[in-house]
Design an enzyme around this catalytic site. Structure first.
Site, PDB file in Angstrom:
ATOM      1  N   SER A  10       3.883  -1.338   0.512  1.00 37.19           N
ATOM      2  CA  SER A  10       2.924  -1.288   1.305  1.00 37.19           C
ATOM      3  C   SER A  10       1.630  -0.465   0.664  1.00 37.19           C
ATOM      4  O   SER A  10       1.773   0.701   0.222  1.00 37.19           O
ATOM      5  CB  SER A  10       3.413  -0.276   2.637  1.00 37.19           C
ATOM      6  OG  SER A  10       2.453   0.252   3.383  1.00 37.19           O
ATOM      7  N   HIS A  35       2.631  -5.832   1.838  1.00 36.95           N
ATOM      8  CA  HIS A  35       2.684  -5.334   3.077  1.00 36.95           C
ATOM      9  C   HIS A  35       1.483  -4.661   3.468  1.00 36.95           C
ATOM     10  O   HIS A  35       0.899  -3.533   2.778  1.00 36.95           O
ATOM     11  CB  HIS A  35       3.998  -4.430   3.268  1.00 36.95           C
ATOM     12  CG  HIS A  35       4.060  -4.022   4.671  1.00 36.95           C
ATOM     13  ND1 HIS A  35       4.739  -4.644   5.445  1.00 36.95           N
ATOM     14  CD2 HIS A  35       3.877  -2.655   5.405  1.00 36.95           C
ATOM     15  CE1 HIS A  35       4.881  -4.141   6.764  1.00 36.95           C
ATOM     16  NE2 HIS A  35       4.136  -2.894   6.741  1.00 36.95           N
ATOM     17  N   ASP A  37      -0.744  -2.596   6.311  1.00 39.29           N
ATOM     18  CA  ASP A  37      -0.504  -1.954   7.624  1.00 39.29           C
ATOM     19  C   ASP A  37      -1.966  -1.834   8.433  1.00 39.29           C
ATOM     20  O   ASP A  37      -2.705  -0.819   7.933  1.00 39.29           O
ATOM     21  CB  ASP A  37       0.012  -0.359   7.399  1.00 39.29           C
ATOM     22  CG  ASP A  37       1.502  -0.504   6.985  1.00 39.29           C
ATOM     23  OD1 ASP A  37       2.167  -0.995   7.722  1.00 39.29           O
ATOM     24  OD2 ASP A  37       1.850  -0.142   5.825  1.00 39.29           O
ATOM     25  N   MET A  39      -3.734  -0.466  11.469  1.00 43.06           N
ATOM     26  CA  MET A  39      -3.605   0.722  12.841  1.00 43.06           C
ATOM     27  C   MET A  39      -5.066   0.826  13.394  1.00 43.06           C
ATOM     28  O   MET A  39      -6.097   0.891  12.721  1.00 43.06           O
ATOM     29  CB  MET A  39      -3.128   1.955  12.212  1.00 43.06           C
ATOM     30  CG  MET A  39      -2.005   1.755  11.354  1.00 43.06           C
ATOM     31  SD  MET A  39      -1.270   3.346  10.480  1.00 43.06           S
ATOM     32  CE  MET A  39       0.014   3.149   9.409  1.00 43.06           C
ATOM     33  N   HIS A  68       1.139  -6.202   9.217  1.00 41.91           N
ATOM     34  CA  HIS A  68       1.912  -5.369  10.034  1.00 41.91           C
ATOM     35  C   HIS A  68       0.857  -4.999  11.025  1.00 41.91           C
ATOM     36  O   HIS A  68       0.190  -3.955  10.884  1.00 41.91           O
ATOM     37  CB  HIS A  68       2.747  -4.425   9.357  1.00 41.91           C
ATOM     38  CG  HIS A  68       3.393  -3.618  10.445  1.00 41.91           C
ATOM     39  ND1 HIS A  68       4.119  -2.439   9.960  1.00 41.91           N
ATOM     40  CD2 HIS A  68       3.664  -3.608  11.829  1.00 41.91           C
ATOM     41  CE1 HIS A  68       4.738  -1.855  10.964  1.00 41.91           C
ATOM     42  NE2 HIS A  68       4.560  -2.472  12.024  1.00 41.91           N
ATOM     43  N   MET A  70      -0.136  -2.902  14.201  1.00 48.10           N
ATOM     44  CA  MET A  70      -0.107  -1.723  14.861  1.00 48.10           C
ATOM     45  C   MET A  70      -1.039  -1.527  15.760  1.00 48.10           C
ATOM     46  O   MET A  70      -1.910  -0.434  15.560  1.00 48.10           O
ATOM     47  CB  MET A  70       0.670  -0.468  14.042  1.00 48.10           C
ATOM     48  CG  MET A  70       1.963  -0.712  13.372  1.00 48.10           C
ATOM     49  SD  MET A  70       2.232   0.567  12.180  1.00 48.10           S
ATOM     50  CE  MET A  70       1.347  -0.430  10.720  1.00 48.10           C
ATOM     51  N   MET A 139      11.502  -0.900  12.479  1.00 46.98           N
ATOM     52  CA  MET A 139      10.882   0.531  11.919  1.00 46.98           C
ATOM     53  C   MET A 139      11.786   1.549  11.705  1.00 46.98           C
ATOM     54  O   MET A 139      12.591   1.881  12.689  1.00 46.98           O
ATOM     55  CB  MET A 139       9.767   1.038  13.046  1.00 46.98           C
ATOM     56  CG  MET A 139       8.579   0.113  12.985  1.00 46.98           C
ATOM     57  SD  MET A 139       7.392   0.107  11.624  1.00 46.98           S
ATOM     58  CE  MET A 139       7.265   1.794  10.899  1.00 46.98           C
ATOM     59  N   ASP A 178      11.114  -0.995   7.421  1.00 43.08           N
ATOM     60  CA  ASP A 178       9.812  -0.342   7.166  1.00 43.08           C
ATOM     61  C   ASP A 178       9.968   1.125   7.513  1.00 43.08           C
ATOM     62  O   ASP A 178      10.146   1.383   8.587  1.00 43.08           O
ATOM     63  CB  ASP A 178       8.694  -1.182   7.954  1.00 43.08           C
ATOM     64  CG  ASP A 178       7.332  -0.658   7.362  1.00 43.08           C
ATOM     65  OD1 ASP A 178       7.190   0.090   6.810  1.00 43.08           O
ATOM     66  OD2 ASP A 178       6.221  -1.034   8.115  1.00 43.08           O
TER      67      ASP A 178
HETATM   68  C1  DX5 Z   1       4.287   3.039   8.690  1.00 47.84           C
HETATM   69  C2  DX5 Z   1       3.877   1.817   7.920  1.00 47.84           C
HETATM   70  C3  DX5 Z   1       4.489   1.609   6.841  1.00 47.84           C
HETATM   71  C4  DX5 Z   1       4.275   2.811   5.744  1.00 47.84           C
HETATM   72  C5  DX5 Z   1       5.706   2.913   4.840  1.00 47.84           C
HETATM   73  O1  DX5 Z   1       3.624   3.397  10.099  1.00 47.84           O
HETATM   74  O2  DX5 Z   1       4.465   0.767   8.999  1.00 47.84           O
HETATM   75  O3  DX5 Z   1       4.441   0.533   6.383  1.00 47.84           O
HETATM   76  O4  DX5 Z   1       3.441   2.107   4.801  1.00 47.84           O
HETATM   77  O5  DX5 Z   1       5.474   3.990   4.135  1.00 47.84           O
HETATM   78  P1  DX5 Z   1       6.410   4.820   3.496  1.00 47.84           P
HETATM   79  O6  DX5 Z   1       7.072   3.620   2.726  1.00 47.84           O
HETATM   80  O7  DX5 Z   1       5.756   5.820   2.843  1.00 47.84           O
HETATM   81  O8  DX5 Z   1       7.396   5.140   4.690  1.00 47.84           O
HETATM   82 ZN    ZN Z   2       4.375  -1.439   7.958  1.00 45.35          ZN
END
Ligand code: DX5
Ligand code: ZN
Length: 222
Positions: A10, A35, A37, A39, A68, A70, A139, A178
Site C-alpha cells: 500500500s 494497493h 488507498d 480517502m 481501495h 474509502m 479490513m 488489509d
Molecule cells: C487503511 C488502508 C490500508 C493501509 C494499510 O485504511 O486501507 O491499506 O495502507 O496500512 P498498514 O499496512 O500500515 O496497516
Molecule cells: Zn487499503
C-alpha cells in the site's frame, strides 16, 4: 503452500515525494499488485489521493493497480478511477445503499470488482452478491490510517468467509486482507484463508521495501 499468494504494497506509507521510485522498488521486489488507498475525509477521517494521482502512477508502472475507495458517494467517482487506469476497484459496502448497482457500475467498466468490509460489518451482508465478486477486502483495522495494529478477531472472520465461499463453491472471489499485516502475522492470515496481503507500513515504513516484501513472501512460503 500450493496456492499463489499475492502481496499488495500500500503506497499510503510510501514517500509521496518519491512515489515513482518507491513503486519501482516494490515492482522489482516482486510485488503482485499495487494497493492505492483513496480517502475523502468523509467516509474516513483522512484525505489522501484522487484519480489524477492514479493516472500518474499508471504511467509509471506495469503493476496491477488495486484502488481501495474509502469514500462516500463512490458512484460519482468510479468512472474517473477506471479512466485513470485502475485494474481493480473495491467499494465499501457501508458507503452505499445500493451495493448491487455499484458493483454493476464497476463491472461494466471492465475492471475487477471488490467489496470492502469494515471490522464491525458482518460478512453475511455480502451473501447476495458474493457470486459477482472478484475479491472481498477484509479490513483488519478501522480504515483511515496506516500503521495500526491488526485486529485479532479478523482471523476468525477470514476463516468464516473462506468456509462460506468454499461451501457455496464460489471459486472466483479472492480474499484480500488489509491493515496491520506484517511478516509476523502473514502466515496466520494466509492459513485462515486469505489470498492477497496488503501491507503499507510493513513494506514502506522500515526503509527497506525490497527486504520487507521478500520477508513477507518468505514467511508465507515457510
Ligand atoms: C487503511 C488502508 C490500508 C493501509 C494499510 O485504511 O486501507 O491499506 O495502507 O496500512 P498498514 O499496512 O500500515 O496497516
Ligand atoms: Zn487499503
Amino acid at each position: 503452500m500450493i496456492k499463489k499468494i499475492k502481496i499488495a504494497p500500500s503506497i499510503l506509507s510510501a514517500d509521496f515525494a518519491r512515489l515513482a521510485d518507491e513503486i519501482r522498488v516494490v515492482e522489482n521486489a516482486g510485488a503482485d499488485v499495487l494497493h492505492i488507498d483513496v480517502m475523502d475525509g468523509h467516509f474516513v477521517p483522512n484525505i489522501t489521493i484522487g484519480a489524477p494521482v492514479v493516472k500518474a502512477i499508471r504511467a509509471q508502472t506495469r503493476l496491477l493497480l488495486d484502488v481501495h475507495l474509502m469514500i462516500t458517494d463512490p458512484e460519482l467517482y468510479i468512472d474517473d478511477f477506471i479512466k485513470a487506469g485502475a485494474d481493480w476497484i473495491s467499494v465499501h459496502c457501508e458507503a452505499t445503499n445500493h451495493l448491487h448497482r455499484l458493483l454493476q457500475q464497476v463491472e461494466s467498466g471492465g475492471v475487477k470488482v471488490g467489496v470492502a468490509v469494515n471490522p464491525a460489518t458482518i460478512i453475511g451482508l455480502l451473501d447476495e452478491v458474493l457470486h459477482k465478486l472478484d475479491y472481498i477486502l477484509i479490513m483488519s483495522v478501522n480504515p483511515g490510517f496506516g500503521g495500526q495494529i491488526f485486529i485479532p478477531e479478523s482471523l476468525d472472520k477470514i476463516i468464516r468467509l473462506r468456509q462460506k465461499l468454499d461451501s457455496a463453491h464460489i471459486n472466483r472471489a479472492l480474499i484480500e486482507v488489509d491493515g496491520g499485516v506484517n511478516q509476523d502475522n502473514a502466515l496466520s492470515i494466509i492459513e485462515a484463508g486469505a489470498d492477497i496481503l496488503v501491507a503499507g507500513s510493513a513494506v514502506f515504513g522500515g526503509g527497506d521495501p525490497d527486504g520487507a516484501i521478500k520477508g513477507i513472501r518468505q514467511a508465507v512460503i515457510g
